[in-house]
Design an enzyme around this catalytic site. Structure first.
Site, PDB file in Angstrom:
ATOM      1  N   HIS A  14     -47.021  -3.550  34.663  1.00  0.00           N
ATOM      2  CA  HIS A  14     -48.026  -2.712  35.636  1.00  0.00           C
ATOM      3  C   HIS A  14     -48.270  -2.104  36.538  1.00  0.00           C
ATOM      4  CE1 HIS A  14     -52.073  -3.279  37.643  1.00  0.00           C
ATOM      5  NE2 HIS A  14     -51.319  -3.461  38.741  1.00  0.00           N
TER       6      HIS A  14
ATOM      7  N   SER B  23     -46.828   5.769  25.687  1.00  0.00           N
ATOM      8  CA  SER B  23     -45.443   6.442  26.375  1.00  0.00           C
ATOM      9  C   SER B  23     -44.922   5.196  27.200  1.00  0.00           C
ATOM     10  CB  SER B  23     -46.309   7.322  27.982  1.00  0.00           C
ATOM     11  OG  SER B  23     -46.142   6.723  29.026  1.00  0.00           O
TER      12      SER B  23
END
Ligand code: GAR
Length: 213
Positions: free
Chosen positions: A111, A15
């Site tokens: 992250h 994504s």
């Protein structure tokens, strides 16, 4: 100036890759995805790339005698496609010296937590279990550590009382899709400056319409 050529490494759903390709297609970033490489043959990221006509390939880590040999093969692919910036987007491997030396300060990672808190796997769930009131996501340059490199951008996401790890992860992901293209945009515009552990973003000079009057 030509568009910055990106090489995206992804292990799964893709994504973030999609967000980057969409931002590039919309002209929001002066960049284009030149190649997508995965260490997972079944990664949906590969399918997303092919749907956009972007060259995409699986490089099987198991078919190499060492991590260095595997990374040499990746670097060869990246170079073949003229890649100038490598973007890790859900790439679930620790980058080694071969890649770091081939692309010094030219590898970014996203992250799903506010580093240096909750590095490693399942950052969203780690934060939720710990009971923090705010988490978020981080784009950083990659160094030899695990999620330790200089931080480019972070976005904060509040943790709600009725959150599960999954609902929190969904809201963090929305912000990932905002800050990753933004980090790439700043890099493409030559505005990022690394000083030690810190990354500064140079502001664009304001347009001075009054001056000529
Ligand atoms: C993203 O949440 C990304 O931050 C995370 O994996 C997910 C990949 O999603 N990365 C890490 O945890 C790296 N340590 P995507 O494949 O849909 O972009």
């Amino acid at each position: 100036m030509g568009k910055l050529r990106l090489g995206v490494l992804a292990s799964g759903r893709g994504s973030n890759l999609q967000a980057i390709m969409d931002a590039a297609a919309a002209g929001e970033i002066e960049a284009e995805v030149a190649v997508v490489i995965s260490d997972n043959e079944d990664a949906y990221a590969l399918e997303r790339a092919r749907q956009r006509g972007v060259p995409a390939g699986f490089v099987n880590p198991k078919s190499f005698s060492s991590k260095s040999e595997y990374e040499k093969a990746i670097v060869e692919q990246l170079n073949r496609h003229g890649v100038e910036l490598v973007c890790l987007a859900g790439y679930m491997r620790i980058v080694g010296t071969v890649m770091l030396n081939a692309f010094p300060n030219k590898i970014m990672n996203i992250h799903p937590a506010l580093l240096p808190a909750f590095p490693g796997l399942h950052g969203q769930e780690q934060a939720w279990r710990y009971g923090v009131k705010f988490s978020g996501c981080t784009v950083h340059f990659v160094d030899e550590g695990v999620d330790t490199g200089p931080i480019i951008i972070q976005a904060v996401v509040p943790v709600l009382d009725d959150d599960t790890a999954d609902t929190l992860a969904v809201r963090i992901l929305e912000q990932e899709h905002v800050i990753y293209p933004e980090a790439i945009r700043r890099f493409a515009e030559g505005r990022l400056k690394i000083v030690g552990r810190k990354v500064f973003t140079k502001e664009i000079e304001p347009f001075r319409s009054q001056e000529s009057e």
